[in-house]
Design a protein around this motif. Structure first.
Motif, mmCIF file in Angstrom:
data_model
loop_
_atom_site.group_PDB
_atom_site.id
_atom_site.type_symbol
_atom_site.label_atom_id
_atom_site.label_comp_id
_atom_site.label_asym_id
_atom_site.label_seq_id
_atom_site.Cartn_x
_atom_site.Cartn_y
_atom_site.Cartn_z
ATOM 1 N N LYS A 1 0.825 -1.214 0.000
ATOM 2 C CA LYS A 1 0.000 0.000 0.000
ATOM 3 C C LYS A 1 0.857 1.261 0.000
ATOM 4 O O LYS A 1 0.593 2.213 -0.743
ATOM 5 N N ARG A 2 1.916 1.279 0.799
ATOM 6 C CA ARG A 2 2.764 2.464 0.889
ATOM 7 C C ARG A 2 3.574 2.670 -0.387
ATOM 8 O O ARG A 2 3.693 3.795 -0.881
ATOM 9 N N VAL A 3 4.118 1.579 -0.918
ATOM 10 C CA VAL A 3 4.916 1.703 -2.138
ATOM 11 C C VAL A 3 4.024 2.045 -3.330
ATOM 12 O O VAL A 3 4.429 2.787 -4.231
ATOM 13 N N LYS A 4 2.810 1.542 -3.321
ATOM 14 C CA LYS A 4 1.871 1.864 -4.401
ATOM 15 C C LYS A 4 1.579 3.355 -4.428
ATOM 16 O O LYS A 4 1.424 3.953 -5.500
ATOM 17 N N PRO B 1 8.454 13.852 -1.503
ATOM 18 C CA PRO B 1 9.157 13.619 -0.230
ATOM 19 C C PRO B 1 8.225 13.158 0.892
ATOM 20 O O PRO B 1 8.577 12.268 1.670
ATOM 21 N N GLU B 2 7.036 13.747 0.976
ATOM 22 C CA GLU B 2 6.102 13.372 2.043
ATOM 23 C C GLU B 2 5.585 11.951 1.850
ATOM 24 O O GLU B 2 5.505 11.170 2.808
ATOM 25 N N VAL B 3 5.241 11.610 0.610
ATOM 26 C CA VAL B 3 4.737 10.262 0.343
ATOM 27 C C VAL B 3 5.844 9.231 0.573
ATOM 28 O O VAL B 3 5.604 8.155 1.127
ATOM 29 N N SER C 1 9.423 4.965 3.361
ATOM 30 C CA SER C 1 10.874 4.784 3.460
ATOM 31 C C SER C 1 11.264 3.785 4.533
ATOM 32 O O SER C 1 12.360 3.233 4.507
ATOM 33 N N ARG C 2 10.327 3.549 5.474
ATOM 34 C CA ARG C 2 10.585 2.516 6.499
ATOM 35 C C ARG C 2 9.692 1.314 6.168
ATOM 36 O O ARG C 2 8.473 1.373 6.381
ATOM 37 N N PRO C 3 10.269 0.260 5.661
ATOM 38 C CA PRO C 3 9.445 -0.867 5.186
ATOM 39 C C PRO C 3 8.728 -1.628 6.270
ATOM 40 O O PRO C 3 7.782 -2.361 6.003
ATOM 41 N N GLY C 4 9.147 -1.469 7.522
ATOM 42 C CA GLY C 4 8.496 -2.190 8.596
ATOM 43 C C GLY C 4 9.005 -3.617 8.712
ATOM 44 O O GLY C 4 9.838 -4.076 7.935
#
Length: 501
Positions: free
Chosen positions: A429-432, A487-489, A494-497
């Motif tokens: 979801k974050r990378v998308k 940058p915000e997105v 940037s932290r994959p978890g």
């Protein structure tokens, strides 16, 4: 000329003495109209090794009833198929043979099963006489013609087919009534499937993946290879988004080959990946034209009429029509080419005898997170480079490279999601979201190039280029907005978890 009908139906087991229960009064059914009996005679065609049947596809030549002719049925969802029809003739129509080319690949389509049905038809109609559904009691005799040891089988079934444009919920109401009357849903998706099963056919399904990383990646590759073949027919039918979906399947395959090269020998997957890259590029001609035309049309529609100076819409339609005609023809030529068929054959061969490396036997939960994190590191490096560059051509190129890295990281996580679960889904979801920002930026870059060309042609024709310049400026501003947003997105991705389970 072939035409298409969306078929939504339910089938129920019945015996020789079974009668259709009274459905009057059920969810708007004002009457059940007796439409008489039809005698249907259908011969089903397939390759000798039953490639169509294995994909739940049926191709038949049927006489009798009010829809005699050739029928190709392609599965859409459980209980739902698209039926493509062609006029009655002796041989398989070329238009239908083309739609299953990715399955047959030159193998002959031969008579497989003959079904003769005695069909007792009832129409369920509302108070105005409009058709809600057709219910039929079919007494069937099936004769195996090829692909086995022959034999015949007989059975009776009740079939309820929704009227064109009807509400599928109506079939749910019918289902409840029939179940209360003791009828059981059929265990077969189609008459052909039942005929084949009852005469000894047992299709071999893909192996169930175990806990090894090799099994998980092979399951993913089989799924994407299946998508590639499935969307072949959709592209030939010119269905919306079909080219995009087919192209995505090629990308997912190539991405898996690269990400999981410690699992699958790249010496074997490399040549296949190269050919898939060619296929994606060829499909991109059609897809990119479609996306760009939609984008520019939306931009023009959003402008006030007072800012539409000159024949803007007409010039865009002419540009889109000319490009679409050329790209569509090129796409169909690719799908009919020997090179494309060879790609499908090579994929089948690779999956039948996968080039697994020793690491393939390791626990998937241990290997998959490391592979995903490596792709994430690649994405991070490309994002950092893009953000460090000043606005302009070099940054545009760097952002496009970052977009490709985002796709690869996303695809890697999607392939691992059945094993890693929610952590992988959150990563996707974050990378998308990052990919979406980078994708819109790249679309703006491409749109500006086209807008400049359109402006030049308009000027050369003596038209004002004002509107094209205005649209160019809007796209430029949109790209700048995406660059500020990135940058915000990216900070959220940037932290994959923790990807382990």
């Amino acid at each position: 000329m072939a035409d298409t009908k969306r078929e939504i139906e339910r089938k129920y087991e019945a015996g020789p003495e079974t009668r259709l229960p009274d459905l009057t009064g059920l969810r708007g059914v004002a009457a059940v109209v007796d439409k008489g009996v039809a005698e249907l005679d259908a011969v089903y065609y397939d390759t000798e090794d039953l490639r169509l049947a294995a994909a739940s596809i049926t191709l038949r030549r049927r006489t009798g009833g009010d829809d005699a002719g050739w029928h190709l049925k392609l599965p859409v969802a459980p209980g739902t198929r698209d039926e493509i029809r062609a006029p009655l003739e002796d041989d398989v129509p070329r238009s239908l043979a083309a739609l299953v080319h990715a399955r047959t690949r030159g193998a002959a389509l031969v008579p497989l099963v003959r079904l003769r049905s005695h069909r007792d038809v009832r129409h369920l109609v509302d108070a105005k006489g409009a058709l809600l559904a057709e219910a039929s009691t079919d007494t069937v005799r099936a004769e195996r013609l090829a692909g086995g040891d022959g034999g015949t089988v007989e059975w009776t079934e009740i079939e309820v087919e929704l009227a064109d444009g009807g509400d599928p919920a109506f079939l749910d109401a019918v289902h409840k009534r029939l179940r209360k009357k003791g009828l059981k849903p059929s265990g077969s998706a189609s008459k052909l499937a039942k005929a084949l099963t009852d005469t000894g056919w047992r299709p071999a399904g893909p192996p169930e993946p175990d806990g090894t990383v090799g099994a998980r990646i092979l399951a993913h590759l089989r799924e994407q290879a299946g998508e590639l073949v499935t969307y072949d027919a959709a592209v030939r039918r010119d269905l919306p988004d079909s080219v995009h979906r087919m192209r995505v399947a090629t990308r997912r395959l190539r991405s898996a080959f690269r990400t999981y090269k410690k699992i699958l020998d790249p010496a074997a997957t490399g040549p296949v990946a190269d050919e898939l890259k060619w296929l994606a590029r060829e499909l991109g001609v059609d897809r990119d034209q479609e996306v760009l035309a939609e984008r520019l049309t939306a931009r023009i529609d959003a402008l006030p009429v007072t800012l539409l100076l000159g024949p803007v819409r007409g010039r865009l339609r002419a540009w889109a029509g000319a490009g679409r005609a050329g790209s569509r023809g090129r796409t169909l030529a690719v799908l009919d080419s020997e090179r494309y068929t060879a790609i499908l054959d090579s994929l089948d061969a690779l999956l039948a005898d996968p080039p697994l490396r020793p690491a393939a036997g390791k626990d998937a939960t241990a290997v998959l997170p490391r592979a995903i994190l490596k792709d994430h590191e690649r994405l991070a490096a490309r994002i950092d480079r893009a953000l460090a560059l000043p606005a302009g051509h070099d940054r545009d190129v760097a952002m496009h490279e970052a977009r490709k890295a985002a796709k690869r990281a996303r695809y890697a996580a999607e392939a691992a999601a059945p094993v890693l679960g929610k952590p992988a889904k959150r990563f996707v979801k974050r990378v998308k979201a990052v990919q979406k920002v980078l994708g819109d930026h790249q679309d703006s870059v491409v749109a500006r190039d086209t807008l400049r060309d359109l402006a030049i042609k308009a000027h050369a024709a003596g038209e004002t280029a004002f509107t094209w310049g205005l649209l160019y400026g809007q796209e430029e501003a949109r790209a700048a907005e995406r660059e500020r947003e990135l940058p915000e997105v990216w900070a959220r991705a940037s932290r994959p978890g923790k990807l382990g389970v």
